[in-house]
Design a protein around this motif. Structure first.
Motif, PDB file in Angstrom:
ATOM      1  N   LEU A   1       0.816  -1.228   0.073  1.00 15.57           N
ATOM      2  CA  LEU A   1      -0.126  -0.098   0.087  1.00 15.57           C
ATOM      3  C   LEU A   1       0.872   1.243   0.046  1.00 15.57           C
ATOM      4  CD1 LEU A   1      -2.717  -1.063   2.796  1.00 15.57           C
ATOM      5  CD2 LEU A   1      -2.668  -1.555   0.359  1.00 15.57           C
ATOM      6  N   VAL A   2       0.623   2.185  -0.905  1.00 15.95           N
ATOM      7  CA  VAL A   2       1.389   3.221  -0.937  1.00 15.95           C
ATOM      8  C   VAL A   2       0.615   4.575  -1.009  1.00 15.95           C
ATOM      9  CG1 VAL A   2       3.094   4.409  -2.334  1.00 15.95           C
ATOM     10  CG2 VAL A   2       2.900   2.130  -2.440  1.00 15.95           C
ATOM     11  N   VAL A   3       0.840   5.580  -0.105  1.00 14.09           N
ATOM     12  CA  VAL A   3       0.433   6.910  -0.187  1.00 14.09           C
ATOM     13  C   VAL A   3       1.564   7.834  -0.607  1.00 14.09           C
ATOM     14  CG1 VAL A   3      -0.591   8.562   1.215  1.00 14.09           C
ATOM     15  CG2 VAL A   3      -1.051   6.517   1.742  1.00 14.09           C
ATOM     16  N   MET A   4       1.072   8.472  -1.730  1.00 21.46           N
ATOM     17  CA  MET A   4       2.071   9.177  -2.231  1.00 21.46           C
ATOM     18  C   MET A   4       2.030  10.735  -1.645  1.00 21.46           C
ATOM     19  SD  MET A   4       3.689   7.371  -4.832  1.00 21.46           S
ATOM     20  CE  MET A   4       4.584   8.750  -5.795  1.00 21.46           C
ATOM     21  N   SER A   5       2.991  11.725  -1.888  1.00 26.50           N
ATOM     22  CA  SER A   5       3.024  12.856  -1.146  1.00 26.50           C
ATOM     23  C   SER A   5       1.935  13.592  -1.843  1.00 26.50           C
ATOM     24  CB  SER A   5       4.451  13.579  -1.337  1.00 26.50           C
ATOM     25  OG  SER A   5       4.883  13.716  -2.629  1.00 26.50           O
ATOM     26  N   ASP A   6       1.614  13.549  -3.058  1.00 28.34           N
ATOM     27  CA  ASP A   6       0.408  14.232  -3.695  1.00 28.34           C
ATOM     28  C   ASP A   6      -1.065  13.725  -3.272  1.00 28.34           C
ATOM     29  OD1 ASP A   6       0.129  12.024  -5.305  1.00 28.34           O
ATOM     30  OD2 ASP A   6       0.881  12.913  -7.128  1.00 28.34           O
ATOM     31  N   ASP A   7      -0.817  12.792  -2.257  1.00 28.41           N
ATOM     32  CA  ASP A   7      -2.108  12.065  -1.610  1.00 28.41           C
ATOM     33  C   ASP A   7      -2.787  10.970  -2.607  1.00 28.41           C
ATOM     34  OD1 ASP A   7      -2.276  13.684   0.586  1.00 28.41           O
ATOM     35  OD2 ASP A   7      -3.397  15.627  -0.357  1.00 28.41           O
ATOM     36  N   ASN A   8      -2.233  10.567  -3.894  1.00 27.77           N
ATOM     37  CA  ASN A   8      -2.571   9.518  -4.496  1.00 27.77           C
ATOM     38  C   ASN A   8      -2.242   8.167  -3.899  1.00 27.77           C
ATOM     39  OD1 ASN A   8      -4.049  10.086  -7.165  1.00 27.77           O
ATOM     40  ND2 ASN A   8      -2.232  11.287  -7.545  1.00 27.77           N
TER      41      ASN A   8
END
Length: 287
Positions: A204-211
């Motif tokens: 599971l990944v949360v990108m810094s741009d909230d994607n």
């Protein structure tokens, strides 16, 4: 001087190496000088073209593609350690990975910059207290909040990880991921006779741009990973992930997202505070 990693559920497990993945981005203009794209970008916004005519959207996609390859590798290493240490120092089914992007100085052409994804990670010793992923992430959030309390700085590379690559001064945080090893039944990940690489996994990944990204790694190494994401697939060149789909309804309601998103916001807050601290000291880092 980096702080010692804070105690969390389960003692730290032996570290595993984190090698970098990279990608070649299209012409990026201002982005090449400023580092990774701003966290405020969202997939629904209209991308502003750079001075060379390439949309910032393409740059963001290139970062996501590189992140997918990097977390796939991290998950495979997690599985390898799970197998190798199962009889001596068992590691838990979840691991934490913080992701950073930096320009590779070996590729000097500003029109075709090459970015590396660097990672800092943490494994946990196995035990009942590290099986519940939302609870584990919630505890990590509490630790991060403790570092930020009273005007403090939270730097996950120094304070929450146990292994990682050297981070260049210009490296920018681009996301946080949790690596999970999967099982076809109860009792933890299955241990087939083919060794650790036969254990499938998920990031599971949360990108810094909230994607959000869900990266499914099959047990068979020759098969492509499957990616589900809140952002659409955009072909920007480089090494493409062929299977890129929207998040499924089941993936959207995963209870781990809330804590992982909160941890992402705490890292961003820590980055802002760290930058402000450096600026207030005239560029000199306080130890």
């Amino acid at each position: 001087m980096g702080a010692t990693a804070a105690p969390v559920r389960g003692a730290p497990a032996p570290a595993y190496p984190a090698t970098s993945g990279g990608y070649r981005a299209p012409d990026t203009g201002r982005y090449a000088a400023a580092g990774p794209p701003p966290a405020s970008w969202s997939s629904g916004a209209t991308a502003e073209p750079t001075i060379d005519g390439h949309a910032n959207q393409a740059v963001h996609h290139q970062i996501r593609q590189a992140v997918v390859h990097r977390v796939q590798y991290a998950n495979a290493l997690h599985a390898s350690h799970y197998w190798d240490l199962r009889r001596t120092s068992p590691v838990g089914p979840h691991a934490l990975v913080f992701l950073y992007a930096s320009l590779d100085p070996r590729f000097a052409d500003p029109r075709r910059p090459y970015y590396e994804i660097r990672a800092a990670s943490r494994l946990f010793r196995d035990g009942s207290e590290v099986q519940d992923l939302p609870a584990l992430l919630a505890e990590l959030c509490e630790i991060a909040e403790g570092y930020l309390a009273g005007g403090g700085v939270f730097d996950p590379v120094a304070q929450m990880t146990q292994a990682g690559e050297p981070m260049p001064a210009e490296a920018r945080y681009v996301g946080v991921s949790v690596s999970t090893l999967l099982s076809s039944g109860s009792g933890g990940p299955e241990l087939p006779g083919v060794g650790g690489m036969g254990i499938p996994g998920r990031n599971l990944v949360v990108m810094s741009d909230d994607n959000l990204l869900v990266v499914e790694r099959p047990a068979r190494a020759h098969e492509q990973v499957e990616v589900n994401s809140t952002c659409p697939h955009f072909s920007g060149g480089g090494v493409e992930v062929r299977s890129w789909l929207p998040l499924t309804p089941e993936q959207q309601v995963d209870p781990a997202w809330r804590a992982l998103q909160h941890l992402n916001r705490l890292v961003l807050a820590g980055q802002e505070r760290k930058a402000a601290t450096v600026a207030s000291t005239g560029g000199r880092r306080r130890h």
